[in-house]
Design an enzyme around this catalytic site. Sequence first.
Site, mmCIF file in Angstrom:
data_model
loop_
_atom_site.group_PDB
_atom_site.id
_atom_site.type_symbol
_atom_site.label_atom_id
_atom_site.label_comp_id
_atom_site.label_asym_id
_atom_site.label_seq_id
_atom_site.Cartn_x
_atom_site.Cartn_y
_atom_site.Cartn_z
ATOM 1 N N CYS A 162 104.326 12.466 24.189
ATOM 2 C CA CYS A 162 103.898 13.133 25.416
ATOM 3 C C CYS A 162 102.411 12.998 25.648
ATOM 4 O O CYS A 162 101.704 12.345 24.901
ATOM 5 C CB CYS A 162 104.238 14.611 25.313
ATOM 6 S SG CYS A 162 105.932 14.907 24.854
ATOM 7 N N GLY A 205 104.636 10.372 29.718
ATOM 8 C CA GLY A 205 105.861 11.154 29.825
ATOM 9 C C GLY A 205 106.178 11.475 31.256
ATOM 10 O O GLY A 205 105.305 11.917 32.002
ATOM 11 N N ASN A 233 102.179 17.025 21.244
ATOM 12 C CA ASN A 233 102.462 15.597 21.345
ATOM 13 C C ASN A 233 102.690 15.089 19.930
ATOM 14 O O ASN A 233 101.807 15.234 19.084
ATOM 15 C CB ASN A 233 101.261 14.886 21.999
ATOM 16 C CG ASN A 233 101.380 13.374 21.985
ATOM 17 O OD1 ASN A 233 100.387 12.670 21.991
ATOM 18 N ND2 ASN A 233 102.586 12.852 21.974
ATOM 19 N N GLY A 234 103.865 14.523 19.686
ATOM 20 C CA GLY A 234 104.160 14.015 18.343
ATOM 21 C C GLY A 234 105.568 14.399 17.937
ATOM 22 O O GLY A 234 106.362 14.854 18.758
ATOM 23 N N TYR A 249 101.171 -0.764 23.085
ATOM 24 C CA TYR A 249 101.981 -0.517 24.268
ATOM 25 C C TYR A 249 101.683 0.785 24.992
ATOM 26 O O TYR A 249 101.632 0.829 26.218
ATOM 27 C CB TYR A 249 103.474 -0.507 23.880
ATOM 28 C CG TYR A 249 104.355 0.058 24.948
ATOM 29 C CD1 TYR A 249 104.696 -0.714 26.055
ATOM 30 C CD2 TYR A 249 104.813 1.375 24.896
ATOM 31 C CE1 TYR A 249 105.474 -0.181 27.074
ATOM 32 C CE2 TYR A 249 105.590 1.908 25.905
ATOM 33 C CZ TYR A 249 105.916 1.122 26.992
ATOM 34 O OH TYR A 249 106.672 1.647 27.997
HETATM 35 P P1 AMP Z 1 113.364 -3.704 24.866
HETATM 36 O O1 AMP Z 1 113.773 -4.109 26.235
HETATM 37 O O2 AMP Z 1 114.205 -2.592 24.322
HETATM 38 O O3 AMP Z 1 113.190 -4.832 23.906
HETATM 39 O O4 AMP Z 1 111.954 -3.014 25.023
HETATM 40 C C1 AMP Z 1 110.806 -3.799 25.053
HETATM 41 C C2 AMP Z 1 109.928 -3.356 26.155
HETATM 42 O O5 AMP Z 1 109.727 -1.945 26.121
HETATM 43 C C3 AMP Z 1 108.598 -4.031 26.026
HETATM 44 O O6 AMP Z 1 108.370 -4.738 27.229
HETATM 45 C C4 AMP Z 1 107.595 -2.918 25.811
HETATM 46 O O7 AMP Z 1 106.545 -3.054 26.754
HETATM 47 C C5 AMP Z 1 108.343 -1.640 26.034
HETATM 48 N N1 AMP Z 1 108.224 -0.670 24.915
HETATM 49 C C6 AMP Z 1 107.876 -0.891 23.661
HETATM 50 N N2 AMP Z 1 107.883 0.259 22.943
HETATM 51 C C7 AMP Z 1 108.232 1.228 23.778
HETATM 52 C C8 AMP Z 1 108.397 2.652 23.659
HETATM 53 N N3 AMP Z 1 108.215 3.274 22.515
HETATM 54 N N4 AMP Z 1 108.748 3.339 24.755
HETATM 55 C C9 AMP Z 1 108.958 2.726 25.912
HETATM 56 N N5 AMP Z 1 108.826 1.392 26.089
HETATM 57 C C10 AMP Z 1 108.470 0.639 25.047
#
Ligand code: AMP
Length: 478
Positions: free
Chosen positions: A12, A38, A112-113, A252
């Site tokens: 968050c 979030g 957050n966490g 990210y």
């Molecule tokens: P996926 O489609 O499941 O392989 O997710 C990869 C994509 O989700 C990448 O383009 C990242 O930018 C993004 N991503 C990576 N980690 C997270 C996260 N913890 N929460 C939301 N999006 C994520």
Amino acid sequence: MLAEIKGLNEECGIFGVWNHPAAANITYYGLHSLQHRGQEGAGIVSTDGEVLRGHRNLGLLADVFKHGELDGLKGTGAIGHVRYATAGGKSLGNVQPFLFHFQESSLALCHNGNLINASSLRAELEKQGAIFQTSSDTEVLAHLIKRSQTGDFIQDLKVALNRVKGGFAYMLLTEKQMIAALDPNGFRPLSIGRIGDSYVIASETCAFETVGAEFVRDVEPGELVIIDDDGLHIDTFTKEVKHSICSMEYIYFARPDSNIAGINVHSARKRSGKRLAQEAFVEADVVTGVPDSSISAAIGYAEEAGLPYELGLIKNRYVARTFIEPSQELREQGVRMKLSAVRGVVQGKRVVMIDDSIVRGTTSKRIVSLLREAGAKEVHVRIASPPLAYPCFYGIDIQTRNELIAANHSVDEICQIIGADSLTYLSEDGLVQAIGKPYPNEPYGGLCMAYFNGDYPTDLYDYEADYLASLIEQKKLK
Ligand code: AMP
């Protein structure tokens, strides 16, 4: 069946301000710049020195406060929260800040966490007669504070903070003070800023730009920051600290204009792209990145490889992050709505497509096929982080190992699954060097790299047994 490791995720954004005539409005603007952390719910609690007043609801911040609710949040102190969407725990009761009324005082609390011993603490507290109102980890801290009974609130808080384990950045508000606390590993970013005589605290420094605050310093692991009408006081609740800043914040999660431990996020991503070009160069015509989080890395890759960076993919800004959708089918539909390839850029070209990470593989697979449908001759995927094969227990929403494509497949297999001509990930060392070792004397320069190598900086408490079972199961499958 693999053991399912699931928990309530609290990935968050938090913000607070003290001694400002428009505290609730400043908090609103601060939270607005943290909305990427979030989108499921938002809330603000303010104090006028006598009474704590709050408003919270499900949805985006602007929707939660669209009917003038801010006007009712009087006073010069306020804290607020934006909450990440997850499959479980999606109810109004879990939207923060929580507001507790005791006989002599009130307390607002947001977090957050993710705590790794929340369920055992909860079981212990329930045995002692505690009645929980939500399924959120955050409530546990309030019960622990109330049970400590030293007669001094800050002392009670310190006792409570020494019982909770895992990733936590807390903001608390009482009638007389605003308090922030960061876990002994400092997994989540948390910084202090200043607007004249007012102090602000935020998950990311990008919020300071929005509210016109200047950066003062980061909150350090194990610290308790107390702000009252006498100013800012730094205290600690433990001296047993070790920096383990979540590397995923740089890769990210955080906004590119934020600085974490003095390192700008965009610059770290750009360096990771450059490093990727050194480690995994491929003959090509254009470089493109997945908007928005991969653009910085794509620019770095293009610069280093001497190739043009192009907008080969366009994002529809009015679709929320696909990762949020709880089912795979919805997630795939989400990617389709969210991204389009630019035919004029990629047709007939050998394209290098940069993404910051692959989690389940949904995004990469879809993008490779989008680029091919738009006429790309070759699609080479380069990922600006190492294979993500281990879950996070400290607050990033990746808690089941069997969901992670790199936990179950080799790089060659992933390349085939996503349909790319080639696939290369950044090395672990490359990532650490690119981010830039904020604490050079600590393991991985002060970063948590557990996603990539399973090297968790703490014991796993409630998650240990499930996690070990999943590793054993994984081995059997391989
Ligand atoms: P996926 O489609 O499941 O392989 O997710 C990869 C994509 O989700 C990448 O383009 C990242 O930018 C993004 N991503 C990576 N980690 C997270 C996260 N913890 N929460 C939301 N999006 C994520």
